[in-house]
Motif scaffolding. Sequence first.
Motif, PDB file in Angstrom:
ATOM      1  N   PRO A 105       0.751  -1.392  -0.052  1.00 12.17           N
ATOM      2  CA  PRO A 105       0.036  -0.103  -0.044  1.00 12.17           C
ATOM      3  C   PRO A 105       0.858   1.157   0.075  1.00 12.17           C
ATOM      4  O   PRO A 105       1.987   1.368   0.559  1.00 12.17           O
ATOM      5  CB  PRO A 105      -0.895  -0.097   1.299  1.00 12.17           C
ATOM      6  N   VAL A 106       0.514   2.186  -0.634  1.00 15.88           N
ATOM      7  CA  VAL A 106       1.227   3.466  -0.941  1.00 15.88           C
ATOM      8  C   VAL A 106       0.392   4.797  -0.255  1.00 15.88           C
ATOM      9  O   VAL A 106      -1.032   4.628  -0.747  1.00 15.88           O
ATOM     10  CB  VAL A 106       1.733   3.776  -2.391  1.00 15.88           C
ATOM     11  N   ASN A 107       0.935   5.825   0.384  1.00 13.13           N
ATOM     12  CA  ASN A 107       0.348   6.936   0.730  1.00 13.13           C
ATOM     13  C   ASN A 107       1.602   7.975   0.433  1.00 13.13           C
ATOM     14  O   ASN A 107       2.334   8.089   1.446  1.00 13.13           O
ATOM     15  CB  ASN A 107      -0.221   6.729   2.254  1.00 13.13           C
ATOM     16  N   ARG A 108       1.238   8.849  -0.628  1.00  7.63           N
ATOM     17  CA  ARG A 108       2.285   9.927  -0.609  1.00  7.63           C
ATOM     18  C   ARG A 108       1.599  11.455  -1.050  1.00  7.63           C
ATOM     19  O   ARG A 108       0.511  11.362  -1.772  1.00  7.63           O
ATOM     20  CB  ARG A 108       3.079   9.645  -1.820  1.00  7.63           C
ATOM     21  N   ASN A 109       2.135  12.385  -0.691  1.00  9.62           N
ATOM     22  CA  ASN A 109       1.785  13.744  -1.033  1.00  9.62           C
ATOM     23  C   ASN A 109       2.657  14.163  -1.999  1.00  9.62           C
ATOM     24  O   ASN A 109       3.959  14.282  -1.595  1.00  9.62           O
ATOM     25  CB  ASN A 109       1.776  14.424   0.209  1.00  9.62           C
ATOM     26  N   PHE A 110       2.483  15.052  -2.961  1.00 10.05           N
ATOM     27  CA  PHE A 110       3.331  15.329  -3.854  1.00 10.05           C
ATOM     28  C   PHE A 110       2.652  16.235  -4.962  1.00 10.05           C
ATOM     29  O   PHE A 110       1.358  16.530  -5.015  1.00 10.05           O
ATOM     30  CB  PHE A 110       4.292  14.434  -4.692  1.00 10.05           C
ATOM     31  N   ARG A 111       3.570  17.121  -5.721  1.00 11.31           N
ATOM     32  CA  ARG A 111       2.722  18.150  -6.571  1.00 11.31           C
ATOM     33  C   ARG A 111       2.832  17.437  -7.848  1.00 11.31           C
ATOM     34  O   ARG A 111       3.483  16.844  -8.333  1.00 11.31           O
ATOM     35  CB  ARG A 111       3.570  19.431  -6.450  1.00 11.31           C
ATOM     36  N   ILE A 112       1.736  18.041  -8.685  1.00 18.09           N
ATOM     37  CA  ILE A 112       1.820  17.737  -9.951  1.00 18.09           C
ATOM     38  C   ILE A 112       1.408  19.043 -11.093  1.00 18.09           C
ATOM     39  O   ILE A 112       1.175  19.915 -10.438  1.00 18.09           O
ATOM     40  CB  ILE A 112       0.759  16.770 -10.317  1.00 18.09           C
ATOM     41  N   ILE A 113       1.824  18.990 -12.127  1.00 16.37           N
ATOM     42  CA  ILE A 113       1.727  20.085 -12.992  1.00 16.37           C
ATOM     43  C   ILE A 113       0.473  19.540 -13.927  1.00 16.37           C
ATOM     44  O   ILE A 113       0.671  18.789 -14.636  1.00 16.37           O
ATOM     45  CB  ILE A 113       2.883  20.515 -13.631  1.00 16.37           C
ATOM     46  N   ARG A 114      -0.643  20.385 -14.030  1.00 18.12           N
ATOM     47  CA  ARG A 114      -2.025  20.031 -14.659  1.00 18.12           C
ATOM     48  C   ARG A 114      -1.419  20.545 -16.008  1.00 18.12           C
ATOM     49  O   ARG A 114      -0.709  21.094 -16.552  1.00 18.12           O
ATOM     50  CB  ARG A 114      -3.002  20.670 -14.175  1.00 18.12           C
ATOM     51  N   GLY A 115      -2.476  19.879 -16.819  1.00 18.27           N
ATOM     52  CA  GLY A 115      -2.433  20.127 -18.295  1.00 18.27           C
ATOM     53  C   GLY A 115      -2.568  21.797 -18.567  1.00 18.27           C
ATOM     54  O   GLY A 115      -2.046  22.104 -19.485  1.00 18.27           O
ATOM     55  N   ASP A 116      -3.134  22.608 -17.734  1.00 18.29           N
ATOM     56  CA  ASP A 116      -3.336  23.809 -17.915  1.00 18.29           C
ATOM     57  C   ASP A 116      -2.154  24.764 -17.201  1.00 18.29           C
ATOM     58  O   ASP A 116      -2.172  25.992 -17.097  1.00 18.29           O
ATOM     59  CB  ASP A 116      -4.578  24.588 -17.469  1.00 18.29           C
ATOM     60  N   ARG A 117      -1.127  23.957 -16.841  1.00 18.45           N
ATOM     61  CA  ARG A 117       0.165  24.351 -16.308  1.00 18.45           C
ATOM     62  C   ARG A 117       0.164  25.009 -14.942  1.00 18.45           C
ATOM     63  O   ARG A 117       0.827  25.761 -14.443  1.00 18.45           O
ATOM     64  CB  ARG A 117       0.736  25.462 -17.258  1.00 18.45           C
ATOM     65  N   THR A 118      -1.069  24.770 -14.022  1.00 21.66           N
ATOM     66  CA  THR A 118      -1.200  25.025 -12.763  1.00 21.66           C
ATOM     67  C   THR A 118      -0.368  23.956 -11.817  1.00 21.66           C
ATOM     68  O   THR A 118      -0.499  22.751 -12.339  1.00 21.66           O
ATOM     69  CB  THR A 118      -2.482  25.277 -12.578  1.00 21.66           C
ATOM     70  N   VAL A 119      -0.088  24.225 -10.785  1.00 23.99           N
ATOM     71  CA  VAL A 119       0.451  23.251  -9.844  1.00 23.99           C
ATOM     72  C   VAL A 119      -0.477  22.973  -8.683  1.00 23.99           C
ATOM     73  O   VAL A 119      -1.324  23.859  -8.182  1.00 23.99           O
ATOM     74  CB  VAL A 119       1.857  23.611  -9.113  1.00 23.99           C
ATOM     75  N   ARG A 120      -0.647  21.618  -8.421  1.00 25.18           N
ATOM     76  CA  ARG A 120      -1.493  21.268  -7.595  1.00 25.18           C
ATOM     77  C   ARG A 120      -0.914  20.324  -6.718  1.00 25.18           C
ATOM     78  O   ARG A 120      -0.034  19.680  -7.071  1.00 25.18           O
ATOM     79  CB  ARG A 120      -2.630  20.673  -8.108  1.00 25.18           C
ATOM     80  N   TRP A 121      -1.144  20.205  -5.224  1.00 19.07           N
ATOM     81  CA  TRP A 121      -0.688  19.142  -4.339  1.00 19.07           C
ATOM     82  C   TRP A 121      -1.852  18.081  -4.269  1.00 19.07           C
ATOM     83  O   TRP A 121      -2.985  18.512  -4.267  1.00 19.07           O
ATOM     84  CB  TRP A 121      -0.509  19.961  -2.871  1.00 19.07           C
ATOM     85  N   ILE A 122      -1.237  16.817  -4.510  1.00 23.28           N
ATOM     86  CA  ILE A 122      -2.423  15.772  -4.459  1.00 23.28           C
ATOM     87  C   ILE A 122      -1.899  14.841  -3.294  1.00 23.28           C
ATOM     88  O   ILE A 122      -0.798  14.610  -3.061  1.00 23.28           O
ATOM     89  CB  ILE A 122      -2.612  14.996  -5.823  1.00 23.28           C
ATOM     90  N   GLU A 123      -2.836  13.911  -2.954  1.00 19.37           N
ATOM     91  CA  GLU A 123      -2.389  12.789  -2.071  1.00 19.37           C
ATOM     92  C   GLU A 123      -2.797  11.611  -3.090  1.00 19.37           C
ATOM     93  O   GLU A 123      -3.951  11.449  -3.205  1.00 19.37           O
ATOM     94  CB  GLU A 123      -3.262  12.762  -0.642  1.00 19.37           C
ATOM     95  N   PHE A 124      -1.885  10.935  -2.917  1.00 24.27           N
ATOM     96  CA  PHE A 124      -2.045   9.375  -3.886  1.00 24.27           C
ATOM     97  C   PHE A 124      -2.198   8.294  -2.738  1.00 24.27           C
ATOM     98  O   PHE A 124      -1.300   8.283  -1.786  1.00 24.27           O
ATOM     99  CB  PHE A 124      -0.779   9.331  -4.733  1.00 24.27           C
TER     100      PHE A 124
END
Length: 364
Positions: A105-124
Amino acid sequence: MRSFLDPSAQADVTSGQDSDQANPSRRMQGVSSAHFLKLIEERGATGFWTCDLMTGECTCSPGVSRIIGAETPQPFRMVDILERVHPEDRVLCEDLWPLTRSGVPVNRNFRIIRGDRTVRWIEFHSEVVLDAEQRPARAVGLLHDVTLQHEYRQTLDETLGRYRALVSSVATMEWRATASGEPIFSHGWTALTGQLESDVLRGSWVEAIHPEDRPAMVAAWEHAVATLTPYVINHRILQVNGEYDWFHSRAVPVLHKGGRSHEWLGMIVRHRDFGSPATHGGSNAGTLTAMQIRAARAMLQWTLEDLSRVSGVSVSSIRRIEAEGERATRANSLTAIRDAFEREGLAFSDGTAVSQRRRPPTRD
């Protein structure tokens, strides 16, 4: 690739409700799990996905596409998430898929760069479902947009950072105590006195206060705790070098709504850093002006040598104090001079006043 929440997927879920009819405790009439998933997804911050670990075939809900900024019609692949990871966070995600495929099982927090070039923090978050032979067969998981939480945390960290910087620029140490006055935290006390944190927690910190100052300090603290009024006192502290020095202590109660005391927040400032000479018991007992010293000597008919002999302060220091005022010496020297005058019956008040409480002894 069907979404979790498209009509055909809901039909599959609904078809499984027949088995639920036999168990009323699991049945919710006319409602399937897809309805609950849809309710969560419509909040816009969560998406669900599943992946066959043998074939690599993946399915996702519309929420995943919204979160990562992907076009909804295209088939979902796990690489769609991994390719959007922020460059600075990629080292955190290199093992996401290998771990998931191995059944971890995995639980991580990291940033992604969306298709519109905005940055969001997500929990996976992922979990692995085993087949009949206890081998990893399918991974299920969710993505949760936690950008807002990270913004709150960053704001809090910056606020605490400013508070720490301000306190460290002024105070020798800071401390906290419970509503009943028991210490629960001190930052800098060990470096100042050599006492351990455990000494503070069990109340031995009082031993570092000068014996002559303890009664007034304890009384002031007990009064503040009992009345929920600010605590202000000046006292001497035995430092790690074995010498006493004057410090200014103050604390205020941090209150809950309704006036219930939550905790005390306080600080201790070295008097020479505080910008005024040391004082006894929270009054202005250590403060003297050059004019008051000269007037007191005249009233007692003392020479510089007389004052030096009684107070223990050198003649040169007294001469400099009378010429330049309190800025010319350490606080303990002014305190010693004042003590010498007060033993002779003189009293001092704010400003330049000097009065005689009793007739001084006749000098030979």
